[in-house]
Design a protein around this motif. Structure first.
Motif, PDB file in Angstrom:
ATOM      1  N   PHE A 384      -9.562 -24.208 -22.604  1.00 20.26           N
ATOM      2  CA  PHE A 384     -10.175 -22.872 -22.672  1.00 20.26           C
ATOM      3  C   PHE A 384      -9.239 -21.766 -22.194  1.00 20.26           C
ATOM      4  CE2 PHE A 384     -11.307 -23.871 -18.250  1.00 20.26           C
ATOM      5  CZ  PHE A 384     -11.189 -22.650 -17.608  1.00 20.26           C
ATOM      6  N   ALA A 385      -8.054 -22.155 -21.658  1.00 23.05           N
ATOM      7  CA  ALA A 385      -7.117 -21.125 -21.199  1.00 23.05           C
ATOM      8  C   ALA A 385      -5.692 -21.655 -21.182  1.00 23.05           C
ATOM      9  CB  ALA A 385      -7.502 -20.650 -19.798  1.00 23.05           C
ATOM     10  N   LYS A 386      -4.750 -20.718 -21.389  1.00 24.98           N
ATOM     11  CA  LYS A 386      -3.323 -21.030 -21.198  1.00 24.98           C
ATOM     12  C   LYS A 386      -2.924 -20.525 -19.814  1.00 24.98           C
ATOM     13  CE  LYS A 386      -1.953 -18.810 -24.846  1.00 24.98           C
ATOM     14  NZ  LYS A 386      -1.078 -18.221 -25.885  1.00 24.98           N
ATOM     15  N   VAL A 387      -2.153 -21.324 -19.091  1.00 29.99           N
ATOM     16  CA  VAL A 387      -1.817 -20.989 -17.703  1.00 29.99           C
ATOM     17  C   VAL A 387      -0.306 -21.016 -17.518  1.00 29.99           C
ATOM     18  CG1 VAL A 387      -2.207 -21.554 -15.284  1.00 29.99           C
ATOM     19  CG2 VAL A 387      -3.946 -22.129 -16.971  1.00 29.99           C
ATOM     20  N   SER A 388       0.197 -19.998 -16.804  1.00 31.36           N
ATOM     21  CA  SER A 388       1.608 -20.011 -16.400  1.00 31.36           C
ATOM     22  C   SER A 388       1.703 -19.655 -14.922  1.00 31.36           C
ATOM     23  CB  SER A 388       2.427 -19.020 -17.240  1.00 31.36           C
ATOM     24  OG  SER A 388       1.925 -17.703 -17.056  1.00 31.36           O
ATOM     25  N   CYS A 389       2.733 -20.158 -14.276  1.00 31.96           N
ATOM     26  CA  CYS A 389       2.898 -19.931 -12.833  1.00 31.96           C
ATOM     27  C   CYS A 389       4.251 -19.315 -12.534  1.00 31.96           C
ATOM     28  CB  CYS A 389       2.797 -21.256 -12.070  1.00 31.96           C
ATOM     29  SG  CYS A 389       1.117 -21.716 -11.713  1.00 31.96           S
ATOM     30  N   THR A 390       4.265 -18.435 -11.561  1.00 33.84           N
ATOM     31  CA  THR A 390       5.524 -17.890 -11.035  1.00 33.84           C
ATOM     32  C   THR A 390       5.543 -18.146  -9.541  1.00 33.84           C
ATOM     33  OG1 THR A 390       5.402 -16.107 -12.673  1.00 33.84           O
ATOM     34  CG2 THR A 390       6.969 -15.827 -10.848  1.00 33.84           C
ATOM     35  N   HIS A 391       6.540 -18.887  -9.091  1.00 31.50           N
ATOM     36  CA  HIS A 391       6.666 -19.187  -7.671  1.00 31.50           C
ATOM     37  C   HIS A 391       7.497 -18.110  -6.971  1.00 31.50           C
ATOM     38  CE1 HIS A 391       4.790 -22.948  -8.445  1.00 31.50           C
ATOM     39  NE2 HIS A 391       5.812 -23.454  -9.121  1.00 31.50           N
ATOM     40  N   ASN A 392       7.532 -18.194  -5.653  1.00 29.27           N
ATOM     41  CA  ASN A 392       8.402 -17.336  -4.847  1.00 29.27           C
ATOM     42  C   ASN A 392       8.170 -15.850  -5.090  1.00 29.27           C
ATOM     43  OD1 ASN A 392      10.065 -19.965  -5.578  1.00 29.27           O
ATOM     44  ND2 ASN A 392      10.527 -19.504  -3.835  1.00 29.27           N
ATOM     45  N   VAL A 393       6.912 -15.464  -5.003  1.00 26.73           N
ATOM     46  CA  VAL A 393       6.607 -14.045  -5.022  1.00 26.73           C
ATOM     47  C   VAL A 393       5.982 -13.648  -3.681  1.00 26.73           C
ATOM     48  CG1 VAL A 393       6.279 -14.000  -7.522  1.00 26.73           C
ATOM     49  CG2 VAL A 393       4.285 -14.316  -6.036  1.00 26.73           C
ATOM     50  N   SER A 394       5.931 -12.356  -3.423  1.00 27.76           N
ATOM     51  CA  SER A 394       5.393 -11.825  -2.165  1.00 27.76           C
ATOM     52  C   SER A 394       4.271 -10.843  -2.451  1.00 27.76           C
ATOM     53  CB  SER A 394       6.492 -11.094  -1.380  1.00 27.76           C
ATOM     54  OG  SER A 394       7.470 -11.986  -0.916  1.00 27.76           O
ATOM     55  N   ILE A 395       3.294 -10.835  -1.546  1.00 24.77           N
ATOM     56  CA  ILE A 395       2.247  -9.809  -1.585  1.00 24.77           C
ATOM     57  C   ILE A 395       2.609  -8.738  -0.562  1.00 24.77           C
ATOM     58  CG2 ILE A 395      -0.204  -9.289  -1.292  1.00 24.77           C
ATOM     59  CD1 ILE A 395      -0.776 -12.281  -1.699  1.00 24.77           C
ATOM     60  N   ILE A 396       2.720  -7.498  -1.015  1.00 31.23           N
ATOM     61  CA  ILE A 396       2.870  -6.370  -0.096  1.00 31.23           C
ATOM     62  C   ILE A 396       1.517  -5.671  -0.031  1.00 31.23           C
ATOM     63  CG2 ILE A 396       4.022  -4.167   0.345  1.00 31.23           C
ATOM     64  CD1 ILE A 396       6.461  -5.321  -1.142  1.00 31.23           C
ATOM     65  N   SER A 397       0.879  -5.729   1.119  1.00 33.32           N
ATOM     66  CA  SER A 397      -0.444  -5.122   1.285  1.00 33.32           C
ATOM     67  C   SER A 397      -0.300  -3.774   1.974  1.00 33.32           C
ATOM     68  CB  SER A 397      -1.349  -6.037   2.104  1.00 33.32           C
ATOM     69  OG  SER A 397      -1.626  -7.212   1.391  1.00 33.32           O
ATOM     70  N   LEU A 398      -0.794  -2.746   1.307  1.00 38.10           N
ATOM     71  CA  LEU A 398      -0.776  -1.405   1.869  1.00 38.10           C
ATOM     72  C   LEU A 398      -2.161  -1.153   2.452  1.00 38.10           C
ATOM     73  CD1 LEU A 398       0.873   0.364  -1.210  1.00 38.10           C
ATOM     74  CD2 LEU A 398       2.031  -0.695   0.749  1.00 38.10           C
ATOM     75  N   ILE A 399      -2.269  -1.210   3.775  1.00 38.76           N
ATOM     76  CA  ILE A 399      -3.539  -0.914   4.428  1.00 38.76           C
ATOM     77  C   ILE A 399      -3.578   0.601   4.572  1.00 38.76           C
ATOM     78  CG2 ILE A 399      -5.013  -1.401   6.405  1.00 38.76           C
ATOM     79  CD1 ILE A 399      -4.214  -3.859   4.648  1.00 38.76           C
ATOM     80  N   CYS A 400      -4.446   1.227   3.786  1.00 45.20           N
ATOM     81  CA  CYS A 400      -4.347   2.675   3.625  1.00 45.20           C
ATOM     82  C   CYS A 400      -5.725   3.276   3.355  1.00 45.20           C
ATOM     83  CB  CYS A 400      -3.393   2.997   2.473  1.00 45.20           C
ATOM     84  SG  CYS A 400      -3.893   2.242   0.901  1.00 45.20           S
ATOM     85  N   ASN A 401      -5.754   4.580   3.191  1.00 42.57           N
ATOM     86  CA  ASN A 401      -6.978   5.298   2.852  1.00 42.57           C
ATOM     87  C   ASN A 401      -7.092   5.334   1.329  1.00 42.57           C
ATOM     88  OD1 ASN A 401      -9.120   7.001   2.486  1.00 42.57           O
ATOM     89  ND2 ASN A 401      -8.356   8.626   3.830  1.00 42.57           N
ATOM     90  N   VAL A 402      -7.850   4.399   0.780  1.00 45.61           N
ATOM     91  CA  VAL A 402      -7.904   4.249  -0.674  1.00 45.61           C
ATOM     92  C   VAL A 402      -8.533   5.471  -1.349  1.00 45.61           C
ATOM     93  CG1 VAL A 402      -8.812   2.767  -2.529  1.00 45.61           C
ATOM     94  CG2 VAL A 402      -7.835   1.738  -0.499  1.00 45.61           C
ATOM     95  N   ALA A 403      -9.212   6.311  -0.577  1.00 48.28           N
ATOM     96  CA  ALA A 403      -9.747   7.566  -1.138  1.00 48.28           C
ATOM     97  C   ALA A 403      -8.617   8.485  -1.594  1.00 48.28           C
ATOM     98  CB  ALA A 403     -10.620   8.268  -0.107  1.00 48.28           C
ATOM     99  N   LYS A 404      -7.389   8.217  -1.111  1.00 47.54           N
ATOM    100  CA  LYS A 404      -6.238   9.052  -1.480  1.00 47.54           C
ATOM    101  C   LYS A 404      -5.248   8.256  -2.342  1.00 47.54           C
ATOM    102  CE  LYS A 404      -6.741  11.780   2.754  1.00 47.54           C
ATOM    103  NZ  LYS A 404      -6.112  12.281   3.991  1.00 47.54           N
ATOM    104  N   THR A 405      -5.801   7.375  -3.184  1.00 47.39           N
ATOM    105  CA  THR A 405      -4.978   6.476  -3.997  1.00 47.39           C
ATOM    106  C   THR A 405      -3.908   7.203  -4.803  1.00 47.39           C
ATOM    107  OG1 THR A 405      -6.774   4.882  -4.194  1.00 47.39           O
ATOM    108  CG2 THR A 405      -5.049   4.759  -5.837  1.00 47.39           C
ATOM    109  N   SER A 406      -4.273   8.303  -5.444  1.00 42.44           N
ATOM    110  CA  SER A 406      -3.311   8.985  -6.326  1.00 42.44           C
ATOM    111  C   SER A 406      -2.066   9.419  -5.565  1.00 42.44           C
ATOM    112  CB  SER A 406      -3.980  10.195  -6.985  1.00 42.44           C
ATOM    113  OG  SER A 406      -5.060   9.793  -7.783  1.00 42.44           O
ATOM    114  N   SER A 407      -2.274  10.035  -4.379  1.00 46.52           N
ATOM    115  CA  SER A 407      -1.133  10.487  -3.578  1.00 46.52           C
ATOM    116  C   SER A 407      -0.302   9.298  -3.106  1.00 46.52           C
ATOM    117  CB  SER A 407      -1.634  11.266  -2.356  1.00 46.52           C
ATOM    118  OG  SER A 407      -2.378  12.385  -2.744  1.00 46.52           O
ATOM    119  N   ILE A 408      -0.990   8.233  -2.717  1.00 49.86           N
ATOM    120  CA  ILE A 408      -0.282   7.058  -2.194  1.00 49.86           C
ATOM    121  C   ILE A 408       0.545   6.407  -3.285  1.00 49.86           C
ATOM    122  CG2 ILE A 408      -0.600   4.720  -1.269  1.00 49.86           C
ATOM    123  CD1 ILE A 408      -3.171   5.880   0.138  1.00 49.86           C
TER     124      ILE A 408
END
Length: 456
Positions: A384-408
């Protein structure tokens, strides 16, 4: 007040912690302690080594010797000499390791019992020292006074309905009874069905402290660490990282889940259940630092970016439906696969026929079996689906005021363009405090530094 292992690493540090506790004469605090220094790691190491030696060789295992010497030396340096309660626990710990050696098996249940000795030793040692200084104390093992959990050894969940009233009753002081500071083991509970000792996962002493705070109805839980509070980024990556004065519980939870090691990810849950409870992160090595105050709400008017967190060594999975548009049930099928394989996901981005998501392989898989396990997971999507994987990636989490998304985001992508970095995936949805970007591992640290320069 909760103190971690680095705050209790030696006799000198224990004296300092005692001084901190006694420097609040207007309060009568409840104290939660972790194991001394690296004791938990040494206990885990001792358990593994016990599997490889004959029972008679267990007493001479290097990690066991180190634990014995640390606690005996600390007791002597604190002027307490030989302690019968410490010696009794050290003997019991050795017997458990001999049993592990005889059985040639270290179950999750036995491992939880083994690592519990760290907190059981540190709290007895500390309570004895305070008594020797004329301060009335009572030592408590959390699992003996009502900390009730599921039977998921090594990562149990607190059962609040059973735990909160039991702790309150156990620690209530009868009218007219003398006051004594409770010294309580962090990290430990008792399984509701097995009755065995359980642990709350690494860093679980933070959770013990906030559970106790909720049970006792206190105004503030202080978590004493070896940093000046929650920082704007990891100081090992960004030397200019500085303390964040205030956070909300939602922000603190997102930070913990996405890699900030200052607080346990679940530590905010009890505080969220009690309207009046705040959590303050303080530095036991720098008492005068203001620390970080974490509360239910804060004024976000002038807030743009709060903190930038990096989580490395992540796997990115792209799942695309093999059927036409308008196929209802596709997402349900995808997440059924993760449920059946007992795998949780970190970050998700979806469209009608595709899903991209990240898996934290350090949480899920055996290090030497990652590739085989990923292949098995990919095959579970069948036709029911085709799957691909990419290893060795990083998540950069911006803990921020999402109400100001455009400026950020305008500023974020300007930085990414300048650094010639392409984002593999981006997620901003249910969370009102977090925007996550997925980049190659090799680019993660550079991007975090550049973003920190931009916003701070």
């Amino acid at each position: 007040m909760k103190f971690g292992g680095s705050s209790l690493a030696s006799a000198e540090r224990i004296r300092e912690v005692a001084e901190i506790i006694c420097s609040f004469p207007e309060h009568y605090p409840c104290i939660v302690l972790s194991a001394m220094g690296k004791t938990t790691n040494l206990l885990l190491q001792a358990g593994q080594e016990a599997l490889r030696v004959a029972p008679g060789a267990v007493p001479s295992l290097a990690p066991l010797r180190t634990i014995r010497e640390l606690h005996r030396r600390t007791a002597a340096e604190l002027g307490m000499g030989s302690r019968e309660d410490i010696e009794s626990l050290l003997s019991e710990m050795q017997q458990l390791l001999v049993g592990i050696s005889i059985m040639q098996e270290l179950t999750a249940r036995a491992q939880d019992s083994l690592v519990s000795f760290g907190e059981r030793l540190s709290t007895r040692l500390f309570a004895s020292y305070l008594r020797s200084q004329g301060v009335a104390t009572r030592q408590h093992d959390a699992f003996s006074i009502g900390m009730t959990t599921t039977d998921d050894f090594q990562n149990a969940d607190v059962l609040y309905a059973e735990t909160l009233p039991a702790l309150k009753a156990a620690l209530a002081r009868p009218p007219g009874a003398p006051r004594a500071i409770p010294i309580i083991t962090g990290f430990l509970g008792r399984g509701i069905n097995t009755g065995a000792i359980t642990t709350l996962g690494r860093g679980g002493s933070d959770l013990t402290a906030t559970v106790l705070g909720a049970a006792l109805g206190v105004e503030e839980v202080q978590v004493w660490k070896d940093v000046d509070g929650v920082l704007t980024s990891d100081p090992r990556i960004v030397k200019e990282a500085r303390p964040v004065p205030m956070l909300t519980f939602d922000e603190a939870t997102e930070l913990a889940f996405f890699g900030a090691t200052v607080l346990h990810p679940s530590a905010m849950q009890p505080a969220m259940q009690v309207s009046s409870l705040d959590v303050r992160v303080k530095n036991s090595y720098n008492r005068k630092a203001a620390g970080t105050l974490i509360s239910r709400d804060r004024d976000m008017t002038d807030v743009l970016m709060t903190s930038i967190v990096l989580k490395t060594d992540v796997t990115l999975m792209d799942i695309v439906s093999t059927r036409m548009l308008g196929q209802f049930g596709f997402l349900a099928q995808v997440f059924d696969v993760f449920r059946d394989n007992q795998i949780s996901v970190d970050v998700v981005a979806t469209s009608e026929i595709s899903v991209s998501l990240t898996l934290d392989q350090s949480k899920i898989w055996e290090r030497d079996l990652i590739e085989e396990e990923i292949q098995s997971l990919m095959s579970a999507f069948g036709d029911f689906a085709k799957v691909s994987c990419t290893h060795n990636v990083s998540i950069i989490s911006l803990i921020c005021n999402v109400a100001k998304t455009s400026s950020i985001l305008e500023r974020v992508f300007r930085v990414l363009g300048r650094e010639s970095v392409n984002v593999k995936m981006m997620s901003q949805g249910a969370s009102k405090t977090n925007i996550s970007l997925i980049v190659a591992d090799a680019e993660g640290r550079t991007v975090v530094q550049a973003l920190h320069d931009e916003f701070f």
